[in-house]
Design an enzyme around this catalytic site. Structure first.
Site, mmCIF file in Angstrom:
data_model
loop_
_atom_site.group_PDB
_atom_site.id
_atom_site.type_symbol
_atom_site.label_atom_id
_atom_site.label_comp_id
_atom_site.label_asym_id
_atom_site.label_seq_id
_atom_site.Cartn_x
_atom_site.Cartn_y
_atom_site.Cartn_z
ATOM 1 N N GLU A 250 10.173 14.466 0.083
ATOM 2 C CA GLU A 250 10.122 13.957 -1.296
ATOM 3 C C GLU A 250 9.928 15.095 -2.302
ATOM 4 O O GLU A 250 10.138 14.899 -3.500
ATOM 5 C CB GLU A 250 8.983 12.943 -1.439
ATOM 6 N N SER B 295 6.582 17.314 2.547
ATOM 7 C CA SER B 295 7.435 16.129 2.576
ATOM 8 C C SER B 295 8.805 16.401 1.955
ATOM 9 O O SER B 295 8.934 17.184 1.009
ATOM 10 C CB SER B 295 6.758 14.996 1.797
ATOM 11 N N TYR C 31 3.700 11.459 -6.037
ATOM 12 C CA TYR C 31 3.529 11.835 -4.638
ATOM 13 C C TYR C 31 4.275 13.136 -4.342
ATOM 14 O O TYR C 31 3.720 14.071 -3.758
ATOM 15 C CB TYR C 31 4.037 10.726 -3.718
#
Length: 327
Positions: A129, A127, A151
């Protein structure tokens, strides 16, 4: 006939990927929670229209024995590991379950794969992120990671586990560092679907406002259907590797809201309320991906304009709500 196993098959990406693989003649298996099989109306809604063409297996990412049994039975040629606790805001509320499910779940899948199907090609859903507090704009495969949520941290760990299984055990394992990708199948908890569903509700008189956090956060948004195609292409390569998958365009949450409400003839400023409770403790202000490596080595290109993506989501929510009202 190639056999593929998808974890997270009931999610947005899993459903689009399953459709793509079926179109290509695969035998498609999915790993799902038992509760999903027991409550298909609510938990299998994304795949219900082609569920009879799938082979679903009950298992939990928190249980290595259950995962091991599925891999031993299926022995897939390709495995797409998409399942995760992927809602960033929730990862601040419950860091422990996010880290446990995402890191251990990935480790269990890799370990089962190594034992039961060592020649299987593996895809890990990394991801954007992971970049978090970005060191450079745009980000490439060489940009350092600085995650700003549990996360993001869990995805960095999964990325490193995947690379380690590739380097230490020769597993044909690749990671796709996917930037934000949306569709009418996006979960309602995510800001994009929250905006489009509430815009439709406002238009139909079912709501007056939508409460959001940081309107100035900027993201690289693409269509999930285009991104799952990149996943498949990655696993067709003889040499496993890691790739950034992104549009190379950036827009703010404010722009997304403006387009969504404008699609329905509304002014977002009349209906969007900034609520501090939706601000992240550690914000990721800007994400913008450079997918040059994917274009050059995979031949993957992105084609859906940002405006078209937003309007498709709004139209989908409007049709859904009208249908619900008429039923």
């Amino acid at each position: 006939m190639k056999r593929a196993l998808i974890t997270g098959i009931t999610g947005q990406d899993g459903s689009y990927l399953a459709e793509l693989l079926l179109e290509k003649g695969y035998e498609v298996h999915g790993l799902v929670r038992r509760v999903a099989i027991e409550d298909p109306e609510h938990r299998l809604w994304r795949i219900v229209h082609f569920k009879d063409r799938l082979h679903l297996h009950a298992a939990s990412l928190e249980s290595l024995p259950s995962i091991y049994r599925v891999f031993q039975a299926v022995k897939p040629d390709e495995c797409y590991h998409l399942a995760a606790q992927s809602f960033v805001a929730y990862s601040f509320e419950d860091e422990f379950s996010t880290l446990n499910a995402n890191i251990n779940g990935t480790h269990y899948v890799l370990a089962a794969l190594r034992d039961c199907a060592p020649d299987c090609r593996f895809y890990f859903a990394a991801s954007s992120e992971m970049f978090g507090k970005v060191a450079q704009v745009p980000q490439t495969e060489l940009t350092p990671f600085h995650p700003r949520s549990a996360y993001g941290i869990s995805k960095v760990a999964g990325f490193d586990l995947t690379r380690n299984y590739r380097e230490a055990y020769g597993l044909k394992a690749s990671s796709g560092i996917l930037y934000n990708h949306e569709s009418p199948r996006r979960g309602f908890e995510f800001v994009t679907r929250k905006i489009t569903s509430h815009a439709a509700k406002v238009k139909l008189g079912l709501a007056k406002e939508v409460r959001l956090g940081n309107l100035d956060a900027r993201r690289d948004w693409g269509h999930a259907r285009e991104y799952v195609r990149a996943m498949w292409i990655m696993l067709q390569q003889d040499q496993p590797d890691d790739y950034v998958i992104a549009t190379g365009e950036q827009h703010s949450v404010r722009e997304f809201a403006e387009l969504a409400f404008a699609r329905l003839g509304l002014d977002y400023r009349d209906h969007v309320v900034v609520d501090p409770q939706f601000l992240r403790p550690a914000e990721v202000e800007t994400l913008l991906g450079d997918a040059a490596k994917a274009r050059q080595r995979l031949g993957w290109t992105y084609a859906v304009p940002f405006k078209s993506l937003v309007e498709e989501m709004v139209d989908g929510d409007l049709a859904r709500l009208k249908g619900a009202a008429g039923s």
